[in-house]
Design a protein around this motif. Structure first.
Motif, PDB file in Angstrom:
ATOM      1  N   ASN A 145      -0.982   1.020 -10.440  1.00 49.79           N
ATOM      2  CA  ASN A 145      -0.126  -0.091 -11.021  1.00 49.79           C
ATOM      3  C   ASN A 145       0.205  -0.795  -9.685  1.00 49.79           C
ATOM      4  N   ILE A 146       0.777  -0.478  -8.570  1.00 50.47           N
ATOM      5  CA  ILE A 146       1.213  -0.851  -7.337  1.00 50.47           C
ATOM      6  C   ILE A 146      -0.023  -1.683  -6.816  1.00 50.47           C
ATOM      7  N   GLU A 147      -1.041  -1.233  -6.750  1.00 50.23           N
ATOM      8  CA  GLU A 147      -2.345  -2.068  -6.001  1.00 50.23           C
ATOM      9  C   GLU A 147      -2.500  -3.277  -7.359  1.00 50.23           C
ATOM     10  N   LEU A 160       6.259  -9.935  -9.126  1.00 52.92           N
ATOM     11  CA  LEU A 160       5.181  -8.720  -9.386  1.00 52.92           C
ATOM     12  C   LEU A 160       5.394  -7.803  -7.944  1.00 52.92           C
ATOM     13  N   ALA A 161       5.476  -8.495  -6.882  1.00 53.92           N
ATOM     14  CA  ALA A 161       5.580  -7.628  -5.577  1.00 53.92           C
ATOM     15  C   ALA A 161       6.746  -7.024  -5.671  1.00 53.92           C
ATOM     16  N   GLY A 162       7.753  -7.573  -6.103  1.00 53.77           N
ATOM     17  CA  GLY A 162       9.323  -6.820  -6.057  1.00 53.77           C
ATOM     18  C   GLY A 162       9.048  -5.598  -7.015  1.00 53.77           C
ATOM     19  N   HIS A 163       8.369  -6.002  -8.297  1.00 55.93           N
ATOM     20  CA  HIS A 163       8.390  -4.680  -8.957  1.00 55.93           C
ATOM     21  C   HIS A 163       7.353  -3.540  -8.537  1.00 55.93           C
ATOM     22  N   MET A 167      13.622  -4.293  -0.047  1.00 53.41           N
ATOM     23  CA  MET A 167      12.886  -5.398  -0.640  1.00 53.41           C
ATOM     24  C   MET A 167      12.560  -5.164  -1.980  1.00 53.41           C
ATOM     25  N   GLU A 168      13.565  -5.447  -2.888  1.00 49.99           N
ATOM     26  CA  GLU A 168      13.262  -4.994  -4.396  1.00 49.99           C
ATOM     27  C   GLU A 168      13.600  -6.066  -5.255  1.00 49.99           C
ATOM     28  N   TYR A 169      13.356  -5.739  -6.486  1.00 52.81           N
ATOM     29  CA  TYR A 169      13.398  -6.702  -7.670  1.00 52.81           C
ATOM     30  C   TYR A 169      14.859  -7.228  -7.817  1.00 52.81           C
TER      31      TYR A 169
END
Length: 705
Positions: free
Chosen positions: A34-36, A57-60, A342-344
Motif C-alpha cells: 500500500n505504501i509503495e 497520497l504521500a501523506g497517507h 510529515m503526516e496527513y
C-alpha cells in the motif's frame, strides 16, 4: 494425559505460531504494498502537476508507516510551488536526512539566492522515482488510478466507463479511492459513499474514515435514510410554521393601528426565527452523524492527531458550535507548528500558518485563501466541499480559519527586547483580552523559547502603569471620505469612552499637511466634540501626522503613545522622511500603534509600528475599526516583562525568541545584541560624529530592539 496428546501439544503450538507469523507477514506485506503504491502514484502525480492530490497520497503513505520516500515526495512537492521556506523548515525537523533530502535542501537554498534551475529539481524527482519498485501488473493498475485523478474537469463517458471497468477488477484501497473520486466527479454520492464504506472495511486509517465522514456530511448518501423519520418530522414542522408565518403576513397586510402592526410584525419575526432554527437542525442531521462517526471510531483507535482536530473543527463550525470549533482548530494549528511529523494534513495547515505569518496584516490575501482551499480540499478529499462549506448565517469555514489565526496572533505580541544587561535579557510583551481590559497573567500560562531552547527559569514582571498619554493621528485624506471617516469617528468615540479616566488624549489629523485638532486633555467631551467636526479631503502625508503627534506629546510625563489610522499609501516626500521620523519617535520613547484600513500599505505601517515598539493591525472595512481600537486599548493596558538569562550560544548576536500562551497564542521576534542591522543601514551614509564616544559614554554591547 496420553503420550499421543503430549506429542501433539508442541506440534499444535508450532502450527499456531506459523499461522500467526504468516498473518503478521501478510499484513506487513499488504501494508508495504500500500505504501509503495501510494508513493508511486504520488510521484507520477507530481510529474503531472497534480501536487495537492500527490501530497494527500504521500501523506497517507507516511501515516501508514513513516518512510523516507514519502517524506521526499512531500518536500519536493512544496519546491515545485516555490515554497522554499516551508520546505527548509520541514526538512530541518527530519532527524535522519537521506542524500535526496540534502539535495532538496541545497536546491531550496540555491533557489532563495536565485541560482537554481527547475531542471535540477526534475532530476531529483527522477531519483525519488527510481527508489519505487512496482511489478508490471501493479504499475498498470497504478497508471489507471493516475488517469482517474487526472480527469478533474475533463470527464468523457467512454473514458470513465473504461476506467471504472479496469479499476473494478481490483479492490485494493488505492483503486477504491480512485473509484470514489470518479463517482464524486459524476455527482454520484450514493455510489461514492458505498465505495467508501467498503474502503474503510479494508483499510480503517483516519484518511479513509474522514473521506467517508465527509461523504456522509453532504446528506446525499444512503446513510441519510437512517434519519428519515426525524427528517420527515422536521419538514412537517417547517411547513406548519411557514403556513403560520404566511397567515400572519396576510393579517399584517390588512391591519391598522400602530399597536396591532407592531404585534403582528413581532410575531412574524418570531416565526422566521423558529423556521430558521428548524432548517438549521434539519441541515445539521448528516453533519452531526458524520461528527459522531469520527469521534466514535477515531478516539478508540488513537487517531486524535492534527487531521482529527481539524475535521472536528469543521463539523462543529458547520453546526454553529463556534467555541468547540475554535478550541479544536487552535489545537491543530499549534500542533502543526511544533510537529516534526510529515503526516496527513499537518503540512497543509502548516503552509497556511506560514503564509499568514508572512502577510499577517492582509486578512483578504489571495495566497492565504488559495492555501486554505488546498487545505480543505485535502481534508475533505474533494467531496464537493464548496457546496457544504457555508452555514446558515452565510459564514464560511475559510473565514473562520482566518479569524482564529487572527485571534492567535493578536492576543499577544512582543513589543521590544532589551539586551542592555546581556546575557540577561528583558522581553516586553503586551496582551489583549476580549473579556477584561486588565488580564492577570500567571507565569504557569506562559512558555518561553529562545534560540530553540525552552527557558523555564524566567521572571514575570508586571509593568506598573504610569500616566498614559495617547495622541490619535487620523488620516483625513480624500480617500477616507464617506464610510471611512464615518466609521473612524464612531470607532474613536467608542475608544475614548472605553479608556481609563486617568488617560489623557489628543487628536491630530493629516492629509497633505497635519493639523492639531485637540491638544492632550483628560476631557473626553472635548475630544468627542473635535471628532464630530472632522471631514476628509486632500492627499496623504503620514510623516507630518506623526511629527504633529510628537509635538502634542512633547514634554508629557508618563507613557506616550500614538495611535495612527490610514487607508492608503504614503506620499513620496513623507516616505523619504519616515526613517528620520522613526528615529525621532524612538529618541522620545513614543510607540506607534497603526491601523490600516481597506487598501492601506500594511508593510509600510508595520515597519513604523515594529520599529517603535508598537503593533500594526488591519481593518478590512470601517465596521472592524471599533474592535481594532479596543484591541489596541487592551495592548496598552496589559504590559509585562519576561526576564531571563541566555543559556546557549551566547556568542551569537542575532537571536530569536518566542513567547506563547497555553491556548496557542504566540509571537516571535528576531533581535540583535547591540546595534541592530536596521540602525547600521540607516547610519552608514551619514557623516561620522566626532564626539561619538562622549555621547554614549563608551562602547557597549547592550541595546533595545
Amino acid at each position: 494425559m496420553s503420550r499421543i496428546n503430549k506429542l501433539l501439544i508442541p506440534i499444535i503450538i508450532v502450527l499456531v505460531g506459523i499461522i500467526i507469523m504468516g498473518n503478521v507477514a501478510s499484513k506487513y506485506t499488504s501494508k508495504q504494498r500500500n505504501i509503495e503504491e501510494n508513493n508511486y502514484i504520488a510521484y507520477r502525480l507530481i510529474e503531472e502537476g497534480n501536487l495537492q492530490r500527490a501530497r494527500l497520497l504521500a501523506g497517507h503513505a507516511n501515516e501508514i508507516k513513516n518512510n523516507e520516500v514519502s517524506e521526499q515526495l512531500l518536500l519536493i512537492s512544496y519546491c515545485f510551488e516555490d515554497e522554499y521556506g516551508v520546505t527548509l523548515e520541514k526538512a530541518e525537523k527530519i532527524k535522519k536526512q537521506s542524500k535526496i533530502i540534502r539535495e532538496i535542501v541545497k536546491y531550496c537554498n540555491d533557489a532563495n539566492e536565485g541560482i537554481a534551475f527547475q531542471s535540477d529539481l526534475i532530476l531529483i524527482l527522477d531519483d525519488i522515482g527510481d527508489q519505487i519498485k512496482l511489478s508490471k501488473k501493479r504499475k498498470e493498475m497504478a497508471e489507471a488510478i493516475i488517469s482517474a485523478y487526472s480527469m478533474d474537469g475533463y470527464l468523457y463517458f467512454d473514458d470513465i466507463d473504461d476506467l471504472e471497468e479496469k479499476l473494478s477488477k481490483s479492490d485494493n484501497p488505492n483503486a477504491l479511492r480512485a473509484r470514489i473520486h470518479l463517482a464524486n466527479q459524476e455527482g454520484d454520492t450514493l455510489e461514492a459513499e458505498e465505495l467508501a464504506i467498503k474502503l474503510v472495511t479494508k483499510d480503517n486509517s483516519f484518511t479513509n474514515k474522514t473521506l467517508l465522514a465527509n461523504l456522509v456530511a453532504t446528506g446525499r448518501g444512503r446513510s441519510v435514510d437512517k434519519d428519515s423519520d426525524k427528517i420527515d418530522r422536521l419538514n412537517k414542522e417547517i411547513r406548519s410554521k411557514e403556513k403560520s408565518r404566511d397567515d400572519l403576513k396576510d393579517k399584517l397586510y390588512y391591519a391598522t393601528g400602530e399597536t396591532m402592526l407592531a404585534l403582528l410584525q413581532s410575531q412574524i419575526e418570531a416565526r422566521e426565527k423558529e423556521i430558521n432554527d428548524l432548517y438549521n437542525e434539519l441541515n445539521g442531521i448528516p453533519i452531526r452523524r458524520a461528527l459522531n462517526y469520527i469521534i466514535g471510531t477515531s478516539s478508540k483507535l488513537g487517531d486524535e492527531g492534527i487531521a482529527y482536530k481539524l475535521q472536528l473543527a469543521r463539523f462543529y463550525f458547520l453546526l454553529g458550535e463556534d467555541e468547540l470549533a475554535k478550541d479544536n482548530l487552535q489545537t491543530a494549528i499549534v500542533e502543526s507548528i511544533s510537529s516534526d511529523k510529515m503526516e496527513y494534513m499537518s503540512n497543509e495547515i502548516y503552509r497556511v500558518v506560514k503564509a499568514y505569518e508572512k502577510d499577517i496584516n492582509y486578512m483578504d490575501n489571495n495566497d492565504i485563501n488559495t492555501l486554505i482551499n488546498d487545505l480543505l480540499l485535502a481534508l475533505t478529499q474533494n467531496t464537493q466541499y464548496y457546496s457544504y462549506n457555508y452555514r446558515h448565517d452565510g459564514k464560511s469555514f475559510n473565514q473562520f480559519i482566518i479569524e482564529v489565526l487572527n485571534n492567535i496572533h493578536t492576543k499577544l505580541y512582543i513589543s521590544k527586547v532589551d539586551t542592555s544587561n546581556y546575557p540577561e535579557v528583558d522581553v516586553y510583551i503586551n496582551m489583549s483580552d476580549n473579556q477584561n481590559h486588565k488580564k492577570q497573567l500567571r507565569k504557569s500560562k506562559l512558555n518561553l523559547v529562545e534560540m530553540g531552547k525552552e527557558i523555564n527559569n524566567f521572571e514575570l514582571i508586571e509593568v506598573e502603569q504610569s500616566q498614559l498619554n495617547i495622541c490619535l493621528v487620523l488620516d483625513t485624506s480624500g480617500s477616507m471620505d464617506g464610510s471611512g471617516i464615518d466609521g473612524a469617528k464612531k470607532a474613536i468615540h467608542n475608544f475614548i469612552q472605553s479608556v481609563d479616566r486617568e488617560v489623557q488624549i489628543g487628536l491630530v489629523t493629516f492629509e497633505s499637511s497635519a493639523y492639531t485638532v485637540c491638544d492632550i486633555t483628560p476631557s473626553t467631551g472635548t475630544i468627542a466634540k473635535a471628532v464630530d467636526s472632522l471631514y476628509a479631503s486632500g492627499g496623504t502625508n503620514i510623516s507630518s501626522g506623526l511629527l504633529a503627534g510628537m509635538e502634542v506629546l512633547d514634554n508629557k510625563e508618563g507613557n506616550n503613545i500614538i495611535v495612527l489610522l490610514s487607508d492608503g499609501a504614503d506620499g513620496y516626500d513623507s516616505m523619504y522622511q519616515m526613517d528620520s521620523v522613526i528615529q525621532m519617535l524612538n529618541n522620545k520613547g513614543i510607540s506607534v500603534y497603526s491601523i490600516g484600513l481597506a487598501y492601506a500599505d500594511m508593510n509600510y505601517l508595520d515597519n513604523i509600528s515594529s520599529r517603535t515598539g508598537g503593533k500594526s493591525l488591519f481593518a478590512s472595512d470601517s465596521y472592524d475599526l471599533g474592535i481594532i481600537y479596543d484591541t489596541i486599548n487592551q495592548y496598552i493596558m496589559n504590559n509585562y516583562i519576561l526576564r531571563f538569562k541566555v543559556v546557549g550560544e551566547v556568542e551569537k548576536l542575532t537571536r530569536t525568541v518566542t513567547v506563547s500562551l497555553e491556548d496557542g497564542s504566540y509571537d516571535t521576534k528576531t533581535y540583535t545584541v547591540g546595534v541592530s542591522m536596521d540602525d547600521i543601514e540607516l547610519e552608514k551614509d551619514k557623516e561620522p560624529m566626532s564626539n561619538f564616544y562622549q555621547q554614549i559614554g563608551g562602547s557597549s554591547k547592550g541595546g533595545v530592539n
